[in-house]
Enzyme design. Structure first.
Site, PDB file in Angstrom:
ATOM      1  N   ASP A  87      15.653  77.504  13.078  1.00 61.51           N
ATOM      2  CA  ASP A  87      15.186  78.068  14.345  1.00 61.51           C
ATOM      3  C   ASP A  87      14.643  79.486  14.097  1.00 61.51           C
ATOM      4  O   ASP A  87      15.313  80.305  13.459  1.00 61.51           O
ATOM      5  CB  ASP A  87      16.395  78.116  15.289  1.00 61.51           C
ATOM      6  N   ALA A 218      15.955  78.484  27.097  1.00 62.69           N
ATOM      7  CA  ALA A 218      16.044  77.578  28.247  1.00 62.69           C
ATOM      8  C   ALA A 218      17.472  77.306  28.690  1.00 62.69           C
ATOM      9  O   ALA A 218      17.724  76.361  29.426  1.00 62.69           O
ATOM     10  CB  ALA A 218      15.338  76.260  27.903  1.00 62.69           C
ATOM     11  N   ASN A 259      15.594  74.193  23.826  1.00 69.33           N
ATOM     12  CA  ASN A 259      16.508  74.950  22.961  1.00 69.33           C
ATOM     13  C   ASN A 259      17.646  75.570  23.757  1.00 69.33           C
ATOM     14  O   ASN A 259      17.393  76.225  24.780  1.00 69.33           O
ATOM     15  CB  ASN A 259      15.758  76.098  22.286  1.00 69.33           C
ATOM     16  N   SER A 262      22.585  80.087  24.148  1.00 68.02           N
ATOM     17  CA  SER A 262      23.480  80.903  24.991  1.00 68.02           C
ATOM     18  C   SER A 262      24.538  80.057  25.711  1.00 68.02           C
ATOM     19  O   SER A 262      25.704  80.479  25.812  1.00 68.02           O
ATOM     20  CB  SER A 262      22.665  81.691  26.017  1.00 68.02           C
TER      21      SER A 262
HETATM   22  O1  G3H Z   1      16.815  82.065  19.665  1.00 61.53           O
HETATM   23  C1  G3H Z   1      17.598  82.255  18.763  1.00 61.53           C
HETATM   24  C2  G3H Z   1      19.038  82.216  18.809  1.00 61.53           C
HETATM   25  O2  G3H Z   1      19.587  82.602  20.008  1.00 61.53           O
HETATM   26  C3  G3H Z   1      19.653  82.758  17.536  1.00 61.53           C
HETATM   27  O3  G3H Z   1      20.295  83.982  17.593  1.00 61.53           O
HETATM   28  O4  G3H Z   1      20.058  85.121  15.311  1.00 61.53           O
HETATM   29  O5  G3H Z   1      21.957  85.643  16.878  1.00 61.53           O
HETATM   30  O6  G3H Z   1      21.856  83.426  15.703  1.00 61.53           O
HETATM   31  P1  G3H Z   1      21.082  84.580  16.296  1.00 61.53           P
HETATM   32  P1  13P Z   2      18.898  80.572  25.023  1.00 64.89           P
HETATM   33  O1  13P Z   2      19.245  81.998  24.717  1.00 64.89           O
HETATM   34  O2  13P Z   2      18.337  80.414  26.384  1.00 64.89           O
HETATM   35  O3  13P Z   2      20.048  79.640  24.765  1.00 64.89           O
HETATM   36  O4  13P Z   2      17.712  80.132  24.025  1.00 64.89           O
HETATM   37  C1  13P Z   2      17.995  79.620  22.756  1.00 64.89           C
HETATM   38  C2  13P Z   2      16.781  79.468  21.920  1.00 64.89           C
HETATM   39  O5  13P Z   2      15.651  79.479  22.364  1.00 64.89           O
HETATM   40  C3  13P Z   2      17.007  79.287  20.483  1.00 64.89           C
HETATM   41  O6  13P Z   2      15.819  79.233  19.776  1.00 64.89           O
HETATM   42 ZN    ZN Z   3      14.285  80.509  20.611  1.00 66.22          ZN
END
Ligand code: G3H
Ligand code: 13P
Ligand code: ZN
Length: 315
Positions: A87, A218, A259, A262
């Site tokens: 991701d 989302a 995705n 959160s």
């Molecule tokens: O959109 C990305 C995720 O919320 C990943 O966040 O780098 O803190 O794992 P993180």
């Molecule tokens: P949220 O913070 O809305 O869960 O989005 C997650 C996301 O887009 C990860 O790539």
């Molecule tokens: Zn994202």
């Protein structure tokens, strides 16, 4: 293909089926054994395709060997339609590395670069991924909020339909993340009346019929999880997400991957906080981590059912 050794699949078939039947595949981020088991078990029990998403910082946190050992431990079969996806990969090297260790799908997020630079980098990643039998997502436009530990987009730029058509034709990517008003993190909205830009989604879907479109940022931010956290020592009062009806509408209009990070974080935190305040004498981590895991499992099942509509879709 290396990912086949782990029983993983790329996203081609799961997206084609989702587009054909108007549901979405959830991409759920994980970062440890508890969240991986919770999310994969929910998908298995619901007979749903799923994408296990790992951010660059989550990969660094788990380590390559530990992560792939945990994936091995799931003993997946390709019939379960589970993809392992990087991701928000920010460089060619990061995407290539993920593919080299067994990921079946990657996202190259060069959305903060110029159109031409984004195009060149996304095309390069697509070529490398396709040579590995893997699939590639890229992003056009800027999705606001705290994307990951490497990106903090303060502004938001909606995706332009003409750019999207040209970008896809010239990069050869397999799916595109678009900016239509979602933002990363738990503080997305001031009220549930704020609407996504369905007009932009409608135009892009019209110009790209059958092409997989992705919604980041989302999370639904279920009120019950926010309240449980706040009632048990937390302080996240103004957290607010994308209402279920708007996510369902986006799926009907062409979004086939949603995705979620959160919501799982909130579920895990709610489970741990509740257990800790109900049983202040407990200090066995298996107790509270287990409750965090159960909360993520329950939330993933609820989202597969109520948002993605992807239960019982394995063919
Ligand atoms: O959109 C990305 C995720 O919320 C990943 O966040 O780098 O803190 O794992 P993180
Ligand atoms: P949220 O913070 O809305 O869960 O989005 C997650 C996301 O887009 C990860 O790539
Ligand atoms: Zn994202």
């Amino acid at each position: 293909m290396l990912y086949e050794k782990f029983g993983l699949v790329n996203t081609t078939k799961m997206f084609a089926q989702a587009m054909a039947h108007r549901y979405a595949v959830g991409a759920f981020n994980f970062y440890n054994m508890e969240t991986l088991v919770a999310i994969s078990s929910a998908a298995r029990d619901m007979r749903s395709p799923i994408i296990l998403a790992v951010s660059e910082s989550a990969l660094e946190y788990m380590g390559d060997d530990m992560l792939m050992a945990m994936i091995t431990g799931l003993k997946l079969s390709p019939h379960e339609q589970i993809a392992l996806h990087l991701d928000h990969g920010h460089s060619f090297e990061s995407c290539a590395h993920a593919l080299d260790i067994g990921f079946s799908s990657v996202m190259i997020d060069a959305s903060t670069l110029s159109f031409d630079e984004n195009l060149a980098l996304s095309a390069r990643v697509a070529k490398y991924a396709h040579a590995h039998g893997a699939t590639v997502e890229a992003e056009l436009g800027i999705i606001g909020g705290h994307e990951d530990e490497n990106t903090h987009a303060t502004n938001q730029i909606y995706t332009n339909q003409n750019d999207a058509v040209e970008f896809i034709a010239r990069t050869g990517i397999d799916s595109l993340a678009i900016a239509i008003g979602t933002t990363h993190g738990a503080y997305k909205r001031h009220s549930d009346f704020e609407q996504l830009r369905f007009d932009i989604l409608r135009e892009i879907s019209y110009r790209l019929p059958g092409f997989p479109l992705v919604l980041h940022g989302a999370s639904n931010i279920p009120r019950i999880l926010v309240d449980t956290i706040n009632e048990n020592g937390g302080d996240i009062n103004t957290a607010r997400g994308i209402p279920t009806e708007q996510l369902r509408q986006a799926i009907l209009m062409g979004i086939c991957k949603i995705n979620v990070d959160s919501d799982s974080r909130l579920a895990f935190t709610a489970g741990v906080r509740l257990e800790m305040s109900e049983n202040p004498n407990e200090f066995n981590p298996r107790k509270y981590l287990g409750l965090g895991q159960s909360a993520v499992y329950e939330n993933t099942i609820a989202e597969i059912t109520n948002i993605m509509d992807s239960a019982n879709r394995l063919r």
